[in-house]
Scaffold this motif. Structure first.
Motif, short mmCIF file in Angstrom:
data_model
loop_
_atom_site.label_atom_id
_atom_site.label_comp_id
_atom_site.label_asym_id
_atom_site.label_seq_id
_atom_site.Cartn_x
_atom_site.Cartn_y
_atom_site.Cartn_z
N GLY A 175 -2.58 -7.36 -11.84
CA GLY A 175 -3.45 -6.25 -11.43
C GLY A 175 -3.97 -6.41 -10.02
O GLY A 175 -4.38 -5.42 -9.40
N LEU A 176 -3.96 -7.63 -9.47
CA LEU A 176 -4.40 -7.82 -8.09
C LEU A 176 -3.22 -7.56 -7.16
O LEU A 176 -2.10 -8.01 -7.41
CB LEU A 176 -4.97 -9.23 -7.91
N HIS A 177 -3.47 -6.80 -6.10
CA HIS A 177 -2.36 -6.29 -5.30
C HIS A 177 -1.76 -7.32 -4.35
O HIS A 177 -0.67 -7.12 -3.83
CB HIS A 177 -2.81 -5.06 -4.51
N GLN A 178 -2.46 -8.41 -4.08
CA GLN A 178 -1.92 -9.43 -3.17
C GLN A 178 -1.49 -8.80 -1.85
O GLN A 178 -0.42 -9.12 -1.32
CB GLN A 178 -0.72 -10.16 -3.81
N ARG A 179 -2.35 -7.92 -1.30
CA ARG A 179 -2.04 -7.27 -0.03
C ARG A 179 -1.92 -8.35 1.05
O ARG A 179 -2.89 -9.05 1.34
CB ARG A 179 -3.14 -6.26 0.30
N GLY A 180 -0.72 -8.49 1.59
CA GLY A 180 -0.50 -9.48 2.64
C GLY A 180 -0.36 -10.91 2.14
O GLY A 180 -0.21 -11.83 2.94
N THR A 181 -0.40 -11.13 0.84
CA THR A 181 -0.31 -12.50 0.31
C THR A 181 0.72 -12.58 -0.81
O THR A 181 0.48 -13.19 -1.85
CB THR A 181 -1.68 -12.98 -0.23
N VAL A 182 1.87 -11.95 -0.60
CA VAL A 182 2.89 -11.92 -1.66
C VAL A 182 3.27 -13.32 -2.12
O VAL A 182 3.67 -13.53 -3.26
CB VAL A 182 4.13 -11.12 -1.19
N TRP A 183 3.10 -14.30 -1.24
CA TRP A 183 3.42 -15.69 -1.59
C TRP A 183 2.60 -16.17 -2.78
O TRP A 183 2.95 -17.16 -3.42
CB TRP A 183 3.13 -16.63 -0.41
N ASN A 184 1.48 -15.52 -3.02
CA ASN A 184 0.57 -15.97 -4.08
C ASN A 184 0.67 -15.11 -5.34
O ASN A 184 -0.21 -15.17 -6.19
CB ASN A 184 -0.87 -15.96 -3.56
N ASP A 185 1.74 -14.30 -5.45
CA ASP A 185 1.85 -13.42 -6.61
C ASP A 185 2.21 -14.19 -7.88
O ASP A 185 2.02 -13.69 -8.98
CB ASP A 185 2.90 -12.33 -6.32
N GLY A 186 2.77 -15.37 -7.71
CA GLY A 186 2.94 -16.25 -8.87
C GLY A 186 4.11 -15.93 -9.78
O GLY A 186 4.08 -16.29 -10.96
N THR A 187 5.15 -15.26 -9.26
CA THR A 187 6.30 -14.98 -10.11
C THR A 187 7.38 -16.04 -9.87
O THR A 187 7.92 -16.15 -8.78
CB THR A 187 6.89 -13.58 -9.83
N SER A 188 7.69 -16.76 -10.91
CA SER A 188 8.66 -17.84 -10.84
C SER A 188 10.01 -17.34 -10.33
O SER A 188 10.52 -16.33 -10.81
CB SER A 188 8.82 -18.43 -12.25
N GLN A 189 10.54 -18.04 -9.35
CA GLN A 189 11.87 -17.79 -8.77
C GLN A 189 11.96 -16.48 -8.00
O GLN A 189 13.02 -16.11 -7.50
CB GLN A 189 12.98 -17.84 -9.83
N ILE A 190 10.87 -15.73 -7.92
CA ILE A 190 10.88 -14.51 -7.10
C ILE A 190 9.99 -14.72 -5.89
O ILE A 190 10.42 -14.55 -4.76
CB ILE A 190 10.46 -13.29 -7.94
N THR A 191 8.73 -15.11 -6.11
CA THR A 191 7.85 -15.35 -4.95
C THR A 191 7.53 -16.83 -4.76
O THR A 191 6.80 -17.17 -3.83
CB THR A 191 6.52 -14.58 -5.09
N GLN A 192 8.01 -17.68 -5.61
CA GLN A 192 7.72 -19.11 -5.44
C GLN A 192 8.64 -19.96 -6.30
O GLN A 192 9.26 -19.47 -7.24
CB GLN A 192 6.27 -19.41 -5.82
N CYS A 193 8.70 -21.26 -5.95
CA CYS A 193 9.31 -22.24 -6.84
C CYS A 193 8.31 -22.53 -7.95
O CYS A 193 7.10 -22.54 -7.72
CB CYS A 193 9.62 -23.54 -6.10
N SER A 194 8.81 -22.78 -9.14
CA SER A 194 7.91 -23.12 -10.25
C SER A 194 7.25 -24.47 -10.00
O SER A 194 7.78 -25.30 -9.28
CB SER A 194 8.70 -23.19 -11.55
N LEU A 195 6.10 -24.64 -10.61
CA LEU A 195 5.41 -25.93 -10.53
C LEU A 195 5.99 -26.86 -11.60
O LEU A 195 5.87 -26.59 -12.80
CB LEU A 195 3.91 -25.76 -10.77
N SER A 196 6.59 -27.94 -11.16
CA SER A 196 7.11 -28.93 -12.10
C SER A 196 5.93 -29.68 -12.72
O SER A 196 4.80 -29.58 -12.23
CB SER A 196 8.01 -29.93 -11.36
N PRO A 197 6.19 -30.44 -13.79
CA PRO A 197 5.11 -31.24 -14.37
C PRO A 197 4.39 -32.06 -13.30
O PRO A 197 5.03 -32.68 -12.45
CB PRO A 197 5.85 -32.13 -15.37
N PHE A 198 3.08 -32.01 -13.32
CA PHE A 198 2.16 -32.76 -12.45
C PHE A 198 2.11 -32.22 -11.02
O PHE A 198 1.42 -32.79 -10.18
CB PHE A 198 2.46 -34.26 -12.47
#
Ligand SMILES: [Cu+2]
Length: 520
Positions: free
Chosen positions: A33-56
């Motif tokens: 629901g948050l638009h992430q205007r100018g911060t698409v890097w923080n949208d949190g979609t695995s393999q689309i806007t970021q690498c997934s967080l591995s364990p730890f």
């Protein structure tokens, strides 16, 4: 369950560090629901806007609290959101919302309560994902329970007494598993309702009480009173409830059932609720003025995509588009969902899509010279496809639609009948934007006949809308947020089976690439 509430004022900077303490599974967190205007890097979609967080591993997400309203956070990694990685977000507006004046309420008179709905599965996400990927399709089945603020009765208690599985309470501990919302007679409440579940629509009703809808996915609406509310996964509502019923008897207490039933799937004989999403109208809110240009645009300036949903059987990713062989009766193919005969899969390059999208715009310039074969395959238009939708082996690809910042775009998503012979509802959710629901209708979409009947005067603006059975829905928006934005069905299993695509908006304006989005 659910996870902690995140609260902020509109315009605040929110900074959250996520540490993955699970020893086996990867994760990301999306701020729904948050638009992430100018911060698409923080949208949190695995393999689309970021690498997934591995364990730890840890990651700090930082973004502006916008727009105001009722939102939530959830994992965007596989189907782990319904393992329990989800919780509410409330962004308070800087100025009081218009409904206070419209309903003669003062801000101090209204008390807020969160109603966080979920559906609960006994099987873990890994078990459910394995079932969906199996050749004969092992469907996840119905949820074991519906939860309100993390509490609900397991289905086992209809046949057994004793200990509930995965719970510290026994079936007879009625007061322990029954969620209760305490209200004071004579007071006015704002219930913020979130469907944070992964499969079913819920139909919520409060015995002897009406609910007045005042907010829909962060949009203020003209107050609209209903007796029950149907809410699909990914959707949010604020409703005003007056605690004006009941007797003040000796103990000063009276209880009313608040009931939530499954709607829209063949679990019960429930009517499909009150389709407020068809009927409510929006108010003008200054923060959304720029988005109104999408409604006043000339028809010739609207970029329209007609996307037809089908269900089919998969082949390998390397299979050329158009090479379809009937798989019926073979029983050896995986079942997938497709839009214009492409089933979405994540990029296999080792980099998230955002990396490839930005890199190619730097290397090739923007708009890209065609024909395109990088950063995802374009979704073909219906015209490209002479094969009638059907049960064929489908292409699997990272399908994208490219837009320029400022484009007015419209997606008409047409529902269809699946392999099982039934049509289902699908809640379509768009990242990075809210959209106007300008039209919907039953049966096939007909541009010539249907466009003149659009509601361009007072449609609802939201970020998750339901495509009904055997129907089409048209959503229109202004591409005002450069980025790489997922648009997908919010039923987790359907997303896992490929029901979505990515909208790339002016990647040349996203900014420079960071190490964190390379070589996952
Ligand atoms: Cu769906």
């Amino acid at each position: 369950l659910p996870g902690p509430l995140i609260e902020a004022e509109e315009g605040d900077t929110i900074r959250i560090t996520i540490t993955n303490k699970n020893e086996i599974m990867a994760t990301t967190v999306h701020w729904h629901g948050l638009h992430q205007r100018g911060t698409v890097w923080n949208d949190g979609t695995s393999q689309i806007t970021q690498c997934s967080l591995s364990p730890f591993e840890s990651q700090t997400y930082e973004f502006i609290a916008y727009p105001a309203g009722t939102h939530y956070w959830h994992s965007h990694q596989g189907m782990t959101a319904t393992d329990g990685i989800a919780g509410p977000i409330v962004i308070h507006p800087k100025i009081p919302e218009p409904f206070y004046e419209e309903l003669n309420l003062s801000v101090d008179d209204v008390e807020e309560q969160m109603l966080f709905l979920m559906d609960y599965f006994d099987d873990t996400s890994l078990q459910r994902e394995a079932g969906l990927a199996s050749e004969s399709l092992n469907w996840i089945g119905n949820p074991a329970s519906l939860l309100l603020n993390g509490k609900g009765l397991s289905k086992y208690c209809t046949n057994f007494t004793g200990q509930q599985p995965f719970s510290k309470y026994s079936c007879s501990d009625t007061l322990q598993w029954t969620p209760s919302i305490l209200v004071e007679q004579g007071k006015t409440y704002r219930f913020r309702v979130v469907n944070g579940g992964g499969l079913v629509m819920q139909n919520l009703a409060i015995n002897q009480h009406n609910m007045t809808i005042v907010e829909v996915d962060g949009t203020n609406v003209v107050p609209y009173t209903v007796q029950n509310l149907t809410i699909a996964p990914g959707q949010r509502y604020s409703v005003i409830v007056y605690a004006d019923q009941g007797e003040n008897d000796d103990d000063g207490e009276e209880n009313f059932w608040m009931q939530s039933l499954v709607a829209g799937r063949p679990l019960s004989n429930m009517p499909e609720g009150n389709w407020v999403l068809n009927n409510i109208t929006t108010t003008t809110r200054t923060t959304h003025e720029s988005e109104r240009t999408a409604l006043s645009a000339n028809e010739s300036d609207v970029t329209r995509y007609h996307l037809t949903l089908t269900q089919g059987w998969s082949t390998t990713k390397s299979g050329p588009y158009g090479d379809r062989v009937s798989c019926a009766g073979g029983g050896t193919c995986q079942v997938v969902w497709t839009l214009n005969n492409i089933s979405f899969v994540y990029p296999d390059s080792g980099n998230p899509l955002i990396y490839t999208a930005v890199e190619e715009s730097q290397r090739l310039g923007w708009p890209l010279p065609g024909p395109l074969s990088v950063a995802g395959d374009s979704v073909p238009s219906d015209d490209d496809d002479t094969t009638p939708p059907g049960y064929y082996i489908q292409q699997q690809a990272t399908s994208v639609i490219r837009l320029n910042e400022g484009d007015v775009a419209e997606f008409v998503i047409e529902n269809s009948v699946g392999i099982g012979g039934t049509s289902e509802f699908h809640p379509w959710h768009f990242h990075g934007h809210s959209f106007w629901v300008v039209g919907r209708g039953i049966g096939p979409y007909n541009e010539t006949q249907d466009v003149p009947n659009y509601n361009l005067v007072n449609p609802v603006l939201r970020d998750t809308t339901v495509g009904l059975k055997n129907s089409w829905v048209a959503i229109r928006f202004i591409a005002n947020n450069p980025g790489v934005w997922y648009l997908h069905c919010h039923i987790e299993s359907h997303l896992t089976m490929g029901m979505g695509f990515v909208v790339i908006v002016s990647p040349n304006k996203i900014g420079s690439l960071t190490d964190s989005v390379q070589y996952c």
